[in-house]
Write a protein that holds these residues in place. Structure first.
Motif, mmCIF file in Angstrom:
data_model
loop_
_atom_site.group_PDB
_atom_site.id
_atom_site.type_symbol
_atom_site.label_atom_id
_atom_site.label_comp_id
_atom_site.label_asym_id
_atom_site.label_seq_id
_atom_site.Cartn_x
_atom_site.Cartn_y
_atom_site.Cartn_z
ATOM 1 N N UNK A 59 0.847 -1.162 -0.077
ATOM 2 C CA UNK A 59 0.136 -0.038 0.004
ATOM 3 C C UNK A 59 0.741 1.177 0.186
ATOM 4 N N UNK A 60 1.858 1.350 0.745
ATOM 5 C CA UNK A 60 2.696 2.632 0.843
ATOM 6 C C UNK A 60 3.342 2.872 -0.418
ATOM 7 N N UNK A 61 3.856 1.835 -1.169
ATOM 8 C CA UNK A 61 4.365 2.307 -2.199
ATOM 9 C C UNK A 61 3.749 2.875 -3.176
ATOM 10 N N UNK A 62 2.325 2.341 -3.381
ATOM 11 C CA UNK A 62 1.171 2.756 -4.216
ATOM 12 C C UNK A 62 0.630 4.327 -3.968
ATOM 13 N N UNK A 63 0.637 4.692 -2.380
ATOM 14 C CA UNK A 63 0.306 5.948 -2.005
ATOM 15 C C UNK A 63 1.255 6.913 -2.561
ATOM 16 N N UNK A 64 2.676 6.500 -2.333
ATOM 17 C CA UNK A 64 3.610 7.613 -2.618
ATOM 18 C C UNK A 64 3.791 7.580 -4.307
ATOM 19 N N UNK A 203 12.861 1.926 -0.685
ATOM 20 C CA UNK A 203 11.819 1.243 0.134
ATOM 21 C C UNK A 203 12.016 0.713 1.359
ATOM 22 N N UNK A 204 11.918 -0.472 1.582
ATOM 23 C CA UNK A 204 11.877 -1.151 2.851
ATOM 24 C C UNK A 204 13.472 -1.111 3.513
ATOM 25 N N UNK A 343 6.136 9.307 2.737
ATOM 26 C CA UNK A 343 4.987 9.281 3.658
ATOM 27 C C UNK A 343 3.936 8.065 3.657
ATOM 28 N N UNK A 344 3.548 7.647 2.694
ATOM 29 C CA UNK A 344 2.805 6.669 2.453
ATOM 30 C C UNK A 344 3.277 5.348 3.027
ATOM 31 N N UNK A 345 4.492 5.126 2.790
ATOM 32 C CA UNK A 345 5.362 3.976 3.179
ATOM 33 C C UNK A 345 5.557 4.102 4.537
#
Length: 432
Positions: A59-64, A203-204, A343-345
């Protein structure tokens, strides 16, 4: 608050109102109304949680990359489809699949909403923004549960179908309201040429190298494990088995918890918003440790039944006081630790930690609360004290303006930058 913030908060509150219609009655609906048995009801609840664990890592990657608005609209649509399908499902397969869609949709909405709130606020207003969201969501859940309780009839499956249709309608309203929000332009999404724009590629790995964020995630797991993960499992089992309270009293205790949050939220906010966040969280650990001691008296104190009942209700109320103190501290701190382009991630990672704690908490606390009464209380007194210790350790890693946002020199619509320690610092963008 500005127009965008008001719309986001209204949509968030209405979605919580819809969830309140069904969440308290999901087990009864599957096991008794649809006559699928306790085993299937347990599977449905587990699938609801596991679906969240499955989608949050992505989800976080998609949000960012796509922006929180588009992700929220898709998630609310998926949740609405899942709610409608669950309301009309009568078989095991369709019920389980519907619960998976609903669980995934509602899980994705959380970090998307949080990221929208971050984008529409600045360091000086973020504390109040998240406190307002927590207040409105609890108010929505409480009212939804009360209204839903007046509509349900175990003998009429159609009454539960109405509840799920209302829930679906609230998710649609959230999506429509969100679609009208004009989000501030995000350089991370539109393609900035600054060095920070490349951060999502890490990312992570970048998140795990950020020690303050890792410590906050550990602290978050302990918080949700020691409190939220016990409400409907271990603490409920302990109250009925050890304290001997009537199951209906648990509803009164939960109502007391919600009442304290609603009544105390803004009084607490005025007391904590200019204080160090790590110290406020440390105080929450001490309050919860006292709450568990009060629960210990209820089940192990050999007092009267009236005293035991009052003690259990007081335990839930004390937890509510701690929750009111956490709402303006933890979620804004996640945002202030995040690089602008991640921020999303960061929000999704913290939501994943929360979901893990809510999955593990009942599995551990349920059996202990039902049979190992003394060890159960001691264990969670220690976990609560662990919240205090971890919060104080985290405070030593935070920059002064992260621990106390009132020290931020200039209000900005850009989230405060705190890059992982292995990366070079990047000068913050000029405010507009």
């Amino acid at each position: 608050m500005g127009s965008a913030l008001r719309r986001i908060q209204v949509g968030s509150a209405l979605s919580a109102f819809g969830l309140g219609f069904t969440v308290p009655y999901l087990y009864v609906y599957v096991a008794q109304v649809r006559d699928l048995g306790a085993g299937t009801a347990g599977v449905v609840l587990a699938v609801f949680a596991m679906a969240a664990l499955a989608v949050l890592p992505f989800t976080g990657r998609a949000i960012d990359r796509r922006g929180p608005l588009s992700v929220l609209v898709v998630a609310s649509a998926a949740a609405a489809v899942g709610a409608v399908a669950l309301g009309v499902s009568a078989g095991v397969t369709t019920t389980v699949l519907s619960a998976a869609v609903l669980g995934a949709g509602t899980a994705v909405m959380q970090p998307a909403l949080a990221t929208m709130l971050v984008r529409c606020s600045d360091a000086s207003t973020r504390t109040r923004v998240f406190a307002m969201q927590f207040f409105l969501q609890n108010l929505g859940l409480g009212i939804g549960g009360l209204v839903g309780g007046q509509l349900v009839d175990v003998g009429k499956p159609s009454s539960f179908t109405v509840l799920f249709l209302i829930e679906a309608a609230m998710f649609v309203v959230l999506g429509v309201v969100a679609a009208t929000v004009r989000m501030p332009q995000n350089r991370a999404v539109t393609g900035s040429t600054s060095g920070e724009a490349a951060a999502p590629a890490a990312g992570l790995r970048a998140l795990l190298s950020h020690r303050a964020m890792v410590q906050l995630c550990v602290l978050g797991f302990v918080i949700f494990f020691a409190c939220y993960g016990q409400f409907e499992s271990g603490l409920a089992a302990y109250g009925t088995e050890a304290a001997g309270i009537d199951p209906s009293t648990l509803g009164v205790a939960l109502a007391a918890n919600t009442a304290v949050i609603v009544l105390a939220q803004f009084v607490v906010l005025r007391l904590v918003e200019r204080r160090r966040r790590s110290r406020v969280i440390a105080w929450v650990g001490l309050i919860w440790a006292f709450a568990w001691i009060v629960a210990g008296y209820a089940g192990l104190g050999h007092g009267s039944q009236t005293m035991a009942t009052a003690a259990m209700i007081s335990t839930y109320a004390l937890f509510g006081l701690g929750e009111a103190m956490l709402s303006p501290t933890v979620a804004p701190l996640v945002a202030d630790l995040a690089p602008e382009s991640m921020v999303g991630q960061y929000n999704s990672a913290f939501a994943l930690v929360k979901q893990l704690a809510l999955a593990v908490g009942p599995a551990v606390g349920g059996p202990m609360g039902a049979s190992l009464h003394g060890p159960y209380i001691v264990t969670f007194v220690l976990f609560s004290l662990g919240v205090t210790v971890l919060a104080l350790k985290l405070g030593r890693r935070l920059a002064p303006h992260q621990d106390n946002p009132s020290l931020a020199p200039v209000p900005s619509r850009v989230v405060a930058v705190s890059l992982p320690e292995s990366e070079p610092a990047v000068a913050p963008a000029a405010t507009r």
